[in-house]
Design a protein around this motif. Structure first.
Motif, short mmCIF file in Angstrom:
data_model
loop_
_atom_site.label_atom_id
_atom_site.label_comp_id
_atom_site.label_asym_id
_atom_site.label_seq_id
_atom_site.Cartn_x
_atom_site.Cartn_y
_atom_site.Cartn_z
N LEU A 1 -3.69 3.44 0.29
CA LEU A 1 -4.21 2.99 -0.98
C LEU A 1 -3.49 1.72 -1.39
O LEU A 1 -2.26 1.69 -1.49
CB LEU A 1 -4.00 4.07 -2.04
CG LEU A 1 -4.56 3.80 -3.41
CD1 LEU A 1 -6.09 3.75 -3.36
CD2 LEU A 1 -4.11 4.87 -4.39
N HIS B 1 0.83 -1.20 0.00
CA HIS B 1 0.00 0.00 0.00
C HIS B 1 0.87 1.25 0.00
O HIS B 1 2.05 1.22 0.34
CB HIS B 1 -0.94 -0.01 1.20
CG HIS B 1 -0.22 -0.10 2.51
ND1 HIS B 1 0.27 -1.28 3.02
CD2 HIS B 1 0.11 0.85 3.42
CE1 HIS B 1 0.86 -1.05 4.18
NE2 HIS B 1 0.78 0.24 4.44
N LEU B 2 0.23 2.35 -0.41
CA LEU B 2 0.86 3.66 -0.44
C LEU B 2 0.09 4.58 0.49
O LEU B 2 -1.08 4.33 0.79
CB LEU B 2 0.80 4.25 -1.85
CG LEU B 2 1.28 3.37 -3.00
CD1 LEU B 2 0.83 3.95 -4.33
CD2 LEU B 2 2.79 3.26 -2.94
N THR B 3 0.70 5.66 0.90
CA THR B 3 0.02 6.68 1.69
C THR B 3 -0.16 7.90 0.81
O THR B 3 0.81 8.39 0.22
CB THR B 3 0.83 7.04 2.94
OG1 THR B 3 1.08 5.84 3.70
CG2 THR B 3 0.08 8.03 3.82
N ASP B 4 -1.40 8.41 0.73
CA ASP B 4 -1.63 9.60 -0.09
C ASP B 4 -1.37 10.87 0.72
O ASP B 4 -1.03 10.81 1.90
CB ASP B 4 -3.02 9.58 -0.75
CG ASP B 4 -4.16 9.84 0.23
OD1 ASP B 4 -3.92 10.18 1.41
OD2 ASP B 4 -5.32 9.72 -0.20
N ALA B 5 -1.55 12.01 0.08
CA ALA B 5 -1.25 13.31 0.71
C ALA B 5 -2.11 13.57 1.94
O ALA B 5 -1.71 14.31 2.83
CB ALA B 5 -1.42 14.44 -0.30
N ASP B 6 -3.32 12.97 2.00
CA ASP B 6 -4.22 13.17 3.13
C ASP B 6 -4.01 12.15 4.25
O ASP B 6 -4.71 12.17 5.25
CB ASP B 6 -5.67 13.09 2.66
CG ASP B 6 -6.00 14.19 1.66
OD1 ASP B 6 -5.47 15.31 1.82
OD2 ASP B 6 -6.78 13.92 0.73
N THR C 1 -9.35 4.62 4.92
CA THR C 1 -9.21 5.90 5.60
C THR C 1 -10.12 5.94 6.82
O THR C 1 -10.99 5.07 7.00
CB THR C 1 -9.52 7.06 4.64
OG1 THR C 1 -9.13 8.29 5.27
CG2 THR C 1 -10.98 7.12 4.24
N LEU D 1 -9.11 2.08 -1.12
CA LEU D 1 -8.71 3.16 -0.23
C LEU D 1 -9.15 2.81 1.19
O LEU D 1 -10.29 2.40 1.41
CB LEU D 1 -9.37 4.46 -0.66
CG LEU D 1 -9.08 5.68 0.20
CD1 LEU D 1 -7.73 6.26 -0.19
CD2 LEU D 1 -10.17 6.72 0.03
#
Length: 173
Positions: free
Chosen positions: A64, A55-60, A75, A73
């Motif tokens: 993901l 997984h990746l971490t988004d700007a918020d 969150t 997603l």
């Protein structure tokens, strides 16, 4: 061995007595061995890592996970970030001319299944209709790691099933 044949010494069984004096063995529910604590993005990330879901971490700060046909997603939302939201999106979209077919497919999924509710999103910049599946679970009381793991594992499996279904039986992607 079938559950009804287990003996009284089985540690995975609870014995109860009915009104007629008949003893019935019921399955003992597995309880979390870890401490119950707030559900945080760090704990969700740790759960994804334990299950080897890259997984990746988004700007918020949302997480993901990407697969070949879809993305999921993870969150937290709500006034106290107490609601775990898992939102899957198929990479493919369907043409707007197929909107009736798209909405019928989402309705069929929702009618036949309890977990992860489907919906058709607003048209994309390219004019296609995206498909989503989503679940929301309130965790104000917290949870133990085993419950978080089970929910994420289940959500990832159902998301993949949903997208596969859109491509095959639903015939919209």
């Amino acid at each position: 061995m079938a559950w009804w044949r287990w003996g009284h010494d089985n540690p995975h069984r609870d014995e109860t007595e009915s009104e007629g004096g008949l003893r019935v063995q019921l399955p003992r529910q597995r309880r979390g061995t870890g401490a119950v604590g707030p559900v945080t993005m760090e704990r969700i990330g740790a759960s994804l890592s334990r299950q080897e879901i890259r997984h990746l971490t988004d700007a918020d700060g949302a997480l993901l996970a990407l697969w070949e046909r879809h993305a999921v997603l993870f969150t937290l939302e709500g006034p106290d970030d107490e609601i775990l939201v898992v939102r899957a999106r198929a990479h493919a979209t369907t043409p707007q001319e197929w909107s009736e077919r798209a909405y019928a497919a989402a309705n069929e999924w929702n009618h036949a299944r309890r977990f992860m509710k489907a919906y058709v999103g607003d048209p994309t910049e390219r004019g296609g209709l995206p498909f989503y599946a989503e679940m929301q679970v309130p965790f104000l009381a917290g949870a133990h790691d085993e419950l978080i793991d089970e929910l994420i594992d289940c959500a990832a499996a159902v998301a993949a099933t949903y997208v596969d279904w859109l491509h095959s039986d639903a015939g919209v992607l």
